[in-house]
Scaffold this active site. Structure first.
Site, short mmCIF file in Angstrom:
data_model
loop_
_atom_site.label_atom_id
_atom_site.label_comp_id
_atom_site.label_asym_id
_atom_site.label_seq_id
_atom_site.Cartn_x
_atom_site.Cartn_y
_atom_site.Cartn_z
N SER A 64 0.83 -1.20 0.00
CA SER A 64 0.00 0.00 0.00
C SER A 64 0.87 1.26 0.00
CB SER A 64 -0.88 0.04 1.25
OG SER A 64 -1.74 -1.06 1.28
N1 SAH Z 1 -1.31 -4.57 4.09
C1 SAH Z 1 -0.53 -4.64 2.88
C2 SAH Z 1 -1.40 -4.51 1.66
C3 SAH Z 1 -1.29 -5.69 0.78
S1 SAH Z 1 -2.37 -5.70 -0.63
C4 SAH Z 1 0.57 -3.60 2.90
O1 SAH Z 1 0.97 -3.15 3.95
O2 SAH Z 1 1.09 -3.25 1.88
C5 SAH Z 1 -3.79 -6.55 0.01
C6 SAH Z 1 -3.58 -7.98 0.43
O3 SAH Z 1 -4.88 -8.50 0.79
C7 SAH Z 1 -3.02 -8.93 -0.62
O4 SAH Z 1 -1.86 -9.54 -0.14
C8 SAH Z 1 -4.15 -9.95 -0.83
O5 SAH Z 1 -3.68 -11.27 -1.09
C9 SAH Z 1 -4.88 -9.88 0.50
N2 SAH Z 1 -6.27 -10.37 0.49
C10 SAH Z 1 -7.25 -10.19 -0.45
N3 SAH Z 1 -8.38 -10.83 -0.10
C11 SAH Z 1 -8.12 -11.45 1.09
C12 SAH Z 1 -8.89 -12.29 1.97
N4 SAH Z 1 -10.14 -12.66 1.69
N5 SAH Z 1 -8.30 -12.74 3.11
C13 SAH Z 1 -7.01 -12.40 3.40
N6 SAH Z 1 -6.24 -11.62 2.62
C14 SAH Z 1 -6.77 -11.15 1.48
#
Ligand code: SAH
Length: 218
Positions: free
Chosen positions: A68
């Site tokens: 993010s």
């Molecule tokens: N928190 C992260 C953002 C990662 S992007 C950061 O600090 O950068 C969002 C993430 O959500 C991805 O890794 C994706 O695989 C995860 N995601 C999407 N749907 C999900 C679900 N149902 N359960 C758990 N994780 C999920």
């Protein structure tokens, strides 16, 4: 290509510039800014992209997912920590673990769930390297939250569902808030949901752009 140490040395300077930018963009919680000063964002990404770690942009972390952008991390953390209830937070979407690490500097205990096994493992390595011992990670489907440790003072969702998953509402403590992007691609709104004794209060905040929330594990 820059090596990790080289990036490490310049990263303190670029991280300070990131903090100044965040303050200019309206982030005013000293606690949030301090947490972001303490987390070396460049160690969460692949070496080829590490030199861009402090730009205000989301960057790829593999598996069609992104880390993010710093402003989103700061903004969502500020919204969540404003309640002053800081005993526990649940994060859905660990990704590479950057947001998790920022939360670990503010909340007493952080629980984070990720549905892609390889990312879950990557995050575990990064958080281990930073010796953050107040974090527990789970490989699983975030729709279900993490009932074993509920209720949570705060819940943050870092991928966008079309509707707020019911179990997350159930696992939110009274007086706690959840921050979640809701909507279809390109049309998401950041929502803050606060649970009071007898209802949930919804606030629509700004438009945002997150990767989609997906069903099941991978
Ligand atoms: N928190 C992260 C953002 C990662 S992007 C950061 O600090 O950068 C969002 C993430 O959500 C991805 O890794 C994706 O695989 C995860 N995601 C999407 N749907 C999900 C679900 N149902 N359960 C758990 N994780 C999920």
């Amino acid at each position: 290509m820059l090596d990790r140490q080289g990036i490490g040395m310049t990263s303190l300077r670029t991280r300070e510039r990131m903090l100044t930018r965040l303050a200019n963009q309206g982030i005013c919680s000293p606690q949030v800014l301090e947490a972001m000063r303490n987390v070396p964002r460049h160690i969460f990404m692949d070496e080829a992209l590490a030199s861009r770690a402090y730009e205000d942009t989301a960057l790829p972390i593999g598996f069609n997912q992104t880390i993010s952008q710093p402003f989103s991390v700061a903004r969502m953390t500020e919204l969540l920590s404003g309640t002053g209830k800081l005993a526990s937070v649940l994060e859905i979407g660990t990704g590479c673990g950057y947001q998790t690490a920022v939360l670990a500097h503010i909340f007493k205990k952080v629980y984070s769930v990720e549905r892609i096994l390889a990312l879950h493992k990557k995050a575990q390595m990064h958080l281990w390297d930073l010796k953050l011992t107040n974090v527990s990670l789970m490989y699983g489907d975030g729709h279900l939250g993490w009932a074993d440790y509920a209720p949570f003072d705060a819940i943050i969702v870092t991928a966008a569902p079309v509707d707020v998953p019911q179990q997350l509402l159930v696992q939110l403590a009274i007086g706690g808030s959840m921050v979640i992007p809701v909507g279809i691609s390109g049309k998401q709104v950041l929502q803050r949901i606060t649970r009071t004794v007898n209802r949930y209060e919804y606030e629509d905040l700004e438009e945002v752009s997150f990767v989609p929330f997906q069903m099941g594990k991978e």
